[in-house]
Write a protein that holds these residues in place. Structure first.
Motif, mmCIF file in Angstrom:
data_model
loop_
_atom_site.group_PDB
_atom_site.id
_atom_site.type_symbol
_atom_site.label_atom_id
_atom_site.label_comp_id
_atom_site.label_asym_id
_atom_site.label_seq_id
_atom_site.Cartn_x
_atom_site.Cartn_y
_atom_site.Cartn_z
ATOM 1 N N HIS A 40 27.353 -13.915 16.467
ATOM 2 C CA HIS A 40 26.527 -12.786 16.931
ATOM 3 C C HIS A 40 26.380 -11.737 15.826
ATOM 4 C CE1 HIS A 40 26.681 -14.394 20.974
ATOM 5 N NE2 HIS A 40 27.983 -14.471 20.875
ATOM 6 N N ARG A 87 13.967 -8.396 19.565
ATOM 7 C CA ARG A 87 15.418 -8.356 19.376
ATOM 8 C C ARG A 87 15.788 -7.325 18.316
ATOM 9 N NH1 ARG A 87 14.990 -14.044 19.884
ATOM 10 N NH2 ARG A 87 15.034 -14.310 17.622
ATOM 11 N N LEU A 103 11.642 -21.629 21.651
ATOM 12 C CA LEU A 103 12.827 -20.972 22.180
ATOM 13 C C LEU A 103 13.436 -20.087 21.095
ATOM 14 C CD1 LEU A 103 14.610 -21.134 24.825
ATOM 15 C CD2 LEU A 103 16.105 -22.642 23.504
ATOM 16 N N ASP A 125 18.714 -17.988 19.076
ATOM 17 C CA ASP A 125 20.044 -17.669 19.605
ATOM 18 C C ASP A 125 20.283 -18.272 20.994
ATOM 19 O OD1 ASP A 125 18.363 -16.046 21.045
ATOM 20 O OD2 ASP A 125 19.329 -14.163 20.487
ATOM 21 N N GLN A 126 19.282 -18.995 21.529
ATOM 22 C CA GLN A 126 19.445 -19.681 22.812
ATOM 23 C C GLN A 126 19.483 -21.200 22.664
ATOM 24 O OE1 GLN A 126 16.521 -18.325 25.715
ATOM 25 N NE2 GLN A 126 16.524 -16.263 24.855
ATOM 26 N N ASP A 135 22.696 -23.262 23.920
ATOM 27 C CA ASP A 135 22.763 -23.444 25.374
ATOM 28 C C ASP A 135 21.795 -24.537 25.817
ATOM 29 O OD1 ASP A 135 24.671 -21.487 25.635
ATOM 30 O OD2 ASP A 135 23.223 -19.889 26.058
ATOM 31 N N PHE A 136 20.610 -24.569 25.206
ATOM 32 C CA PHE A 136 19.621 -25.592 25.552
ATOM 33 C C PHE A 136 20.149 -26.984 25.201
ATOM 34 C CE2 PHE A 136 15.980 -28.327 24.823
ATOM 35 C CZ PHE A 136 15.158 -28.030 25.898
ATOM 36 N N ARG A 191 12.150 -26.054 32.461
ATOM 37 C CA ARG A 191 11.957 -25.256 31.254
ATOM 38 C C ARG A 191 10.495 -25.328 30.830
ATOM 39 N NH1 ARG A 191 16.476 -23.107 28.779
ATOM 40 N NH2 ARG A 191 14.822 -21.880 27.821
ATOM 41 N N THR A 204 11.512 -22.725 16.103
ATOM 42 C CA THR A 204 12.861 -22.193 16.297
ATOM 43 C C THR A 204 13.694 -22.397 15.042
ATOM 44 O OG1 THR A 204 12.746 -22.692 18.664
ATOM 45 C CG2 THR A 204 14.931 -22.327 17.732
#
Length: 405
Positions: free
Chosen positions: A125, A171, A220, A223-224, A227-228, A334, A345
């Motif tokens: 992060h 962001r 996407l 930063d996601q 999870d995907f 999705r 991405t």
């Protein structure tokens, strides 16, 4: 201390006008005894016909001799018509102002990230924050005192890229807002936050939820992606493995659907796509080599033997249809992304969180070199540099439940 208090007691001036527990030492200096044994110095003076009490500090921090020196200096100021309390407030305000000017946005960013690092489970992060802010915010705001940053300054950061990279720039805006919130809480700035969306930037920029993104495929935010990928790994079927392979190789979906085993060299960890399967004009096509990450090799090993020719076959034994991954996304609910969009991405991640040269990233995406001079100069395929890039990307895509986040 006992002897000091004894001397003070001997010099006390009894006066009905003094508050309880206050004793006069002389020359406007007083000792105040409060509850729980707390004792402090006071200086009493008259300025413009008004009587004032001025605190000097506790007796533990300010010895008697120094307290008397301060009282003497303040008496001299009063004689010159100066209110020592007002002067002290002005000096304090000037000190705060100098401190605020010294606190630049870059320093505030460093302080904020240091303060928040303890609450983040890993340093990913912080790296994302620092990378995006370094690329977009610091060139415009880095050297500015946080106390002087205005809405116009924040707009200078956002406006040029807002419609091109809406998700990323939103962001960035939110991260600028949080850093300036920290600066306000730390007394380095005052007033409204110039990066605030509601009632501020919302009136000046297109809504990020409805703004038309210039990308052709819904992508996407990077930063996601972990999870995907985690969701993909929890699903059975060839289409889920093919989709993850698309993401890890940053290849076009058509390239993956048509992949054959004679294109794959597991020992060298390279996938070579022949020129005839590449996109573009026939006279400009050339074979494209994709270095395979550890996870990409794992996927290939898991499907090895399912078909003698096709790497990712359908249930009928033929090459996977163009609707197979679309159906997968529908099952995942999705509709906000496309598999092809993961190329965008990947590009955003590489540009915003890594230091790989532009040409390395472009070659990883098999983009055509439009500049003829550059194309003639760069004849190699930068394979080893791209190998490091793709492994780093695969590591970034690793889901948290795998224990690597």
């Amino acid at each position: 201390m006992a002897k000091t208090l004894h001397r003070l007691t001997a010099r006390q001036v009894t006066a009905k006008s003094l508050p309880p527990g206050v004793h006069h030492d002389g020359g406007g200096l007083y000792l105040q005894n409060r509850e729980h044994g707390h004792r402090s110095w006071l200086f009493r003076f008259t300025h413009d016909g008004k009587r004032h009490w001025m605190g000097l500090g506790s007796i533990e921090e300010l010895p008697l001799a120094e307290a008397r020196e301060q009282a003497a200096a303040f008496r001299a100021e009063v004689k010159r018509g100066i209110n020592p309390m007002s002067k002290r407030r002005e000096n304090y305000a000037a000190t705060v102002s100098r401190t605020s000017r010294a606190m630049t946005f870059e320093k505030a960013m460093d302080r904020f990230l240091a303060a928040k690092s303890a609450q983040w489970s890993n340093d990913k992060h912080a790296k994302q924050w620092r990378s995006t802010l370094t690329q977009y915010a610091l060139p415009k705001l880095g050297s500015m005192p946080v106390s002087e940053i205005t809405t116009d300054d924040v707009l200078r950061v956002l406006e040029g890229q807002w419609l091109k990279k809406t998700e990323t720039m939103n962001r960035v805006r939110g991260r600028i807002e949080k850093i300036l919130d920290w600066a306000t809480a730390a007394k380095h700035r005052e007033g409204d936050n110039p990066a605030r969306w509601r009632g501020n930037l919302k009136e000046l920029l297109a809504d990020p939820t409805t703004a038309k993104n210039e990308q052709h495929f819904a992508a996407l935010p990077y930063d996601q992606v972990a999870d995907f990928v985690g969701d993909l790994r929890g699903r059975a079927g060839m289409s889920a493995k093919a989709a993850e392979f698309v993401i890890l190789t940053a290849a076009r979906t058509t390239m993956v659907r048509g992949a054959t085993w004679d294109e794959i060299d597991l020992e060298a960890r390279v996938w070579t796509i022949p020129a005839e399967r590449m996109k573009g004009r026939k006279n400009q096509r050339r074979e494209h080599k994709i270095p395979l990450s550890d996870r990409a090799v794992e996927i290939l090993e898991s499907v090895r033997g399912d078909h003698p020719e096709i790497v990712f076959p359908s249930t009928t034994g033929r090459a996977m249809s163009e609707n197979a991954m679309l159906a997968l996304l529908k099952r995942m609910d999705r509709r906000d992304v496309t598999i092809h969009g993961f190329r965008s991405t990947f590009r955003d991640w590489a540009a915003e969180t890594t230091h790989y040269p532009h040409e390395v990233v472009e070659m990883a995406l098999a983009h055509t070199i439009k500049n003829k001079a550059e194309a003639a100069y760069r004849r190699g395929d930068l394979l080893e540099k791209r190998r490091a890039l793709m492994q780093e990307w695969a590591d970034y895509c690793q889901p948290a439940k795998e224990g690597l986040e």
